[in-house]
Design an enzyme around this catalytic site. Structure first.
Site, PDB file in Angstrom:
ATOM      1  N   ALA A  18     -11.778   2.717   1.071  1.00 11.25           N
ATOM      2  CA  ALA A  18     -12.524   3.490   2.073  1.00 11.25           C
ATOM      3  C   ALA A  18     -13.807   2.804   2.535  1.00 11.25           C
ATOM      4  O   ALA A  18     -14.837   3.426   2.734  1.00 11.25           O
ATOM      5  CB  ALA A  18     -12.830   4.887   1.534  1.00 11.25           C
ATOM      6  N   CYS A  51      -9.203 -25.512  15.612  1.00 11.14           N
ATOM      7  CA  CYS A  51      -7.831 -25.316  15.140  1.00 11.14           C
ATOM      8  C   CYS A  51      -6.872 -25.845  16.210  1.00 11.14           C
ATOM      9  O   CYS A  51      -7.286 -26.241  17.300  1.00 11.14           O
ATOM     10  CB  CYS A  51      -7.576 -23.844  14.832  1.00 11.14           C
ATOM     11  SG  CYS A  51      -7.326 -22.810  16.292  1.00 11.14           S
ATOM     12  N   ASP A  83      -3.957   7.039  -3.693  1.00 13.67           N
ATOM     13  CA  ASP A  83      -5.368   7.447  -3.741  1.00 13.67           C
ATOM     14  C   ASP A  83      -5.753   8.175  -2.458  1.00 13.67           C
ATOM     15  O   ASP A  83      -5.056   8.078  -1.450  1.00 13.67           O
ATOM     16  CB  ASP A  83      -6.264   6.212  -3.903  1.00 13.67           C
ATOM     17  CG  ASP A  83      -6.078   5.213  -2.785  1.00 13.67           C
ATOM     18  OD1 ASP A  83      -4.947   4.733  -2.600  1.00 13.67           O
ATOM     19  OD2 ASP A  83      -7.057   4.929  -2.061  1.00 13.67           O
ATOM     20  N   CYS A 102      -7.222 -23.945  19.523  1.00 15.16           N
ATOM     21  CA  CYS A 102      -8.478 -24.209  20.239  1.00 15.16           C
ATOM     22  C   CYS A 102      -8.543 -25.650  20.756  1.00 15.16           C
ATOM     23  O   CYS A 102      -9.233 -25.935  21.730  1.00 15.16           O
ATOM     24  CB  CYS A 102      -9.680 -23.913  19.353  1.00 15.16           C
ATOM     25  SG  CYS A 102      -9.869 -22.157  19.017  1.00 15.16           S
ATOM     26  N   CYS A 108     -13.334 -23.023  18.117  1.00 20.42           N
ATOM     27  CA  CYS A 108     -13.194 -23.811  16.892  1.00 20.42           C
ATOM     28  C   CYS A 108     -12.336 -25.033  17.143  1.00 20.42           C
ATOM     29  O   CYS A 108     -12.101 -25.409  18.297  1.00 20.42           O
ATOM     30  CB  CYS A 108     -12.705 -22.950  15.730  1.00 20.42           C
ATOM     31  SG  CYS A 108     -10.935 -22.772  15.551  1.00 20.42           S
ATOM     32  N   ASP A 130       0.870  -1.179   0.000  1.00 20.22           N
ATOM     33  CA  ASP A 130       0.000   0.000   0.000  1.00 20.22           C
ATOM     34  C   ASP A 130       0.906   1.227   0.000  1.00 20.22           C
ATOM     35  O   ASP A 130       2.093   1.149   0.282  1.00 20.22           O
ATOM     36  CB  ASP A 130      -0.943  -0.048   1.214  1.00 20.22           C
ATOM     37  CG  ASP A 130      -2.207   0.777   0.969  1.00 20.22           C
ATOM     38  OD1 ASP A 130      -2.255   1.547  -0.024  1.00 20.22           O
ATOM     39  OD2 ASP A 130      -3.147   0.673   1.777  1.00 20.22           O
TER      40      ASP A 130
HETATM   41  N1  GUN Z   1      -6.555   0.516   3.143  1.00 17.43           N
HETATM   42  C1  GUN Z   1      -7.825   0.521   3.599  1.00 17.43           C
HETATM   43  N2  GUN Z   1      -8.595   1.354   2.857  1.00 17.43           N
HETATM   44  C2  GUN Z   1      -7.792   1.878   1.907  1.00 17.43           C
HETATM   45  C3  GUN Z   1      -8.023   2.808   0.826  1.00 17.43           C
HETATM   46  O1  GUN Z   1      -9.111   3.316   0.604  1.00 17.43           O
HETATM   47  N3  GUN Z   1      -6.931   3.083   0.027  1.00 17.43           N
HETATM   48  C4  GUN Z   1      -5.704   2.521   0.252  1.00 17.43           C
HETATM   49  N4  GUN Z   1      -4.692   2.833  -0.575  1.00 17.43           N
HETATM   50  N5  GUN Z   1      -5.479   1.663   1.262  1.00 17.43           N
HETATM   51  C5  GUN Z   1      -6.510   1.350   2.074  1.00 17.43           C
HETATM   52 ZN    ZN Z   2      -9.364 -21.873  16.852  1.00 22.18          ZN
END
Ligand code: GUN
Ligand code: ZN
Length: 657
Positions: free
Chosen positions: A190, A275, A119, A278, A273, A84
């Site tokens: 978002a 796993c 963004d 658990c 669960c 990101d």
């Molecule tokens: N991580 C969670 N939401 C967003 C988003 O709207 N844009 C970006 N780039 N990373 C995110």
């Molecule tokens: Zn578990």
């Protein structure tokens, strides 16, 4: 870059190809903290991870190591890595000290597999002016990133994030503008605030309005979605990737994820669960542990349930039971039930993607199932179907219904105005939940027989089938209903029908009705003319092959009773049905391949009948409607038109002399 292997609803099992290997989707990318990571996510099932390039860029040590040794070394993961861009930091702190181009360049430099432009995530429910101005910048930067990638010959795959807050027209606009860019992946951004505040109904609107304007042949990522409770719903809407910081954030807070919601360790008497964690520990054991040890074990559980849910979802797609899974999962919380109910607003869209026939039966799990594509599609077919003069309505029996009706059919009442009923000029239909009316001659077709509903009917479904029946009855001169039908619908009918109602089974009528339903009205007469011979299975008594004399016209598929064309069947269908019905039109270059019986790739298709859905029998023609071949469609019409790679039609035979 992205190839689709199996589909159900808008959901897909796919393969995402990157330079560090292929990933089966739907997939979850655990978030890796470049400095603080303590969990080896690969050990617990991660095939792809996501980390934050901006955090690395801002930290001199990390930056130096990433530049010198590469990102994969830095985070100790040798599979595909997505990064990101710092947009999240931008949305929290209002500012970042990196430009869009710089962050793209940096991500490529450190060897990211999939990078992201800068963004602007605009929060839900903010005023339109702000959303518009943010969106303008998001779009500019997405364009800049794609151009920059081309100019610099950047190898890294590129994310273009859909924004637009909760303004549906802006989500649509953003998605269509981004589609023009030919980005490699399309995340939907978002949405975290919507999920955190249980605004799942709005989440459905945001995702669907974005999704309906994105290309089908590209992977879509629901950004920040890491709770397994919503994976099935998101996949059904077309999401292929998820990322989760939740596994570790929740663990730090002593919370355990599950598909039924979140459990606080302090409230647990039992582990939730099966796993490893658990099975091995009790809640008391965990509570008595040092914080770090406990956190790591809960994180391990959280990853386990998340990956387990994705396996279950992929299996559901393979077998065609994704909506059953969604309906089940969405009963975990009323806000999720709202989300399923909201899906009904996008019915027409889902219908265009949903395969015609699936391996598993259709289960009615509650009134939400009344909105499913299968029901909508059947009702459209019924409305189009030419009608006989009168209608005779029978009660449900075991399926296939037609097996249990023959000869005299019991006591009937007149519905509406009294009328002489001509049983030779009447449609015989069974009334049942959820399909309302099922013509007896086509009842073996998927999903009409391959479906189940509870015997104790809920009032929504009774109202639904009654409304459909009342409306549909208008098409007929005379209508009579069997006594049990009147009881189911709570109809107060006084006039008994005095005549005798006899249903005579007729195989030729049946195969013609199936052909009409499957290929269009008139197909039955055209396919089954001449000296028709029907061969049945000795074991099951079901129709298997249909001949004209010694020439095979069609086979009937045992699993769903759809007709499968032979060479002669394809010829007859082509001759009888007007263009563009049942057609896939291919370009000149692929003509010889089609004639040779080779499969048809999407990029060679010029146009096709908009009613084609995956698993449909189709005929393959050239621009002048010359018959070249026939086969089975792997995709629906919208997908055939949209895809530039991969097979569209599995050709059975070509018409090469
Ligand atoms: N991580 C969670 N939401 C967003 C988003 O709207 N844009 C970006 N780039 N990373 C995110
Ligand atoms: Zn578990």
């Amino acid at each position: 870059m992205f190839e689709i292997k199996a589909k159900d609803m808008r959901g897909r099992v796919g393969v995402l190809k990157t330079k560090h290997g292929n990933v089966k989707t739907p997939a979850l990318m655990p978030v890796i903290h470049p400095r603080k990571q303590v969990i080896d996510v690969k050990k617990y099932g991660a095939d792809i991870v996501i980390t934050n390039a901006y955090l690395i860029y801002k930290d001199d040590d990390l930056k130096q190591k990433a530049v010198e040794e590469g990102l994969h070394k830095l985070i100790n993961f040798d599979g595909p890595v997505m990064t990101d861009s710092g947009s999240f930091q931008l949305s929290v702190y209002g500012d970042v000290d990196i430009t869009n181009k710089e962050v793209i360049e940096f991500q490529e430099l450190i060897g990211t597999d999939i990078g992201t432009s800068l963004d602007i995530p605009t929060a839900p429910f903010v005023e339109r002016e702000k959303v518009e101005s943010d969106l303008e910048i998001t779009l500019e930067r997405a364009k800049e990133a794609v151009e920059f990638k081309k100019e610099q010959n950047i190898e890294m795959l590129l994310n273009s994030v859909v924004q637009g807050s909760t303004f549906m027209d802006l989500r649509q606009e953003c998605a269509s503008e981004l589609s023009k860019l030919d980005a490699d992946l399309y995340p939907i951004g978002a949405v975290v605030p919507l999920m955190e505040s249980y605004h799942y109904k709005e989440l459905v609107d945001v995702v669907m309005n974005s999704m309906m304007n994105l290309p089908d042949n590209t992977a879509r990522h629901l950004m920040g979605a890491g709770h397994p409770m919503i994976f099935a719903l998101a996949v059904a809407m077309g999401c292929d990737l998820f990322d989760s910081a939740a596994y570790i954030l929740y663990a730090e807070d002593d919370r355990l994820l599950s598909t039924r919601g979140t459990f606080k360790l302090e409230n647990l008497q039992e582990m939730p669960c099966s796993c490893e964690v658990c099975s091995k520990y009790t809640p008391d054991d965990l509570r008595a542990m040092p914080k770090d040890e406990r956190r790591d074990l809960i994180a391990q559980h959280n990853l386990y349930v998340s990956f387990a849910e994705l396996r279950l979802i992929r299996q559901a797609i393979y077998e065609g039971s994704l909506m059953e899974l969604v309906e089940e999962r969405c009963r975990a919380h009323p806000a999720l039930l709202d989300a399923v109910r909201q899906l009904a607003n996008y019915n027409d869209d889902f219908e265009k993607y949903d395969p015609r026939s699936k391996k598993s039966a259709f289960f009615y799990t509650g009134s939400e199932s009344l909105n499913r594509s299968e029901v909508l599609r059947h009702h459209e077919k019924l409305r189009e179907r030419p009608k006989k003069r009168d209608l005779i309505v029978l009660p449900p029996t075991r399926k296939p219904y037609s097996k249990f009706f023959s000869g005299k059919l019991g006591e009937f009442f007149i519905y509406g105005d009294s009328h002489e009923i001509d049983t030779d000029n009447a449609d015989f239909m069974v009334l049942d939940v959820p399909f309302a009316l099922i013509p007896l001659d086509i009842d073996e077709l998927y999903p009409l027989s391959q479906s189940a509903a509870p015997k104790i009917r809920d009032s929504e479904s009774v109202n639904f089938i009654r409304d459909f029946f009342e409306d549909f009855a208008e098409n007929y001169d005379g209508v009579i209903v069997q006594k049990k039908v009147a009881d189911i619908l709570n109809l107060d009918l006084e006039n008994k029908f005095e005549g005798e109602v006899i249903y005579a089974k007729d195989d030729v009528k049946k195969i013609k009705a199936i052909a009409d339903y499957q290929f269009g009205w008139g197909a039955g007469e055209a396919l089954f003319k001449g000296n028709i011979k029907i061969e049945k299975s000795k074991k099951t008594g079901k129709i298997r092959h249909i001949y004209d004399g010694k020439t095979l016209i069609v086979n009937m598929r045992a699993s769903d009773s759809y007709l499968v064309l032979s060479k002669e069947g394809a010829r007859r269908l082509h001759k009888a049905m007007p263009y563009p019905q049942n057609r896939v039109v291919v370009n000149e270059d692929s003509e010889p391949f089609a004639l040779d019986g080779k499969s048809i790739f999407s990029k060679f298709v010029i146009e096709c009948d908009e009613n084609i859905r995956s698993n449909d029998e189709v005929i393959i023609v050239n621009r002048d409607d010359k018959l070249l071949a026939y086969g089975k469609s792997l995709l629906s019409a919208v997908e055939i038109n949209n895809f530039q790679t991969g097979q569209a039609i599995k050709t059975r035979k070509g018409f090469k002399k």
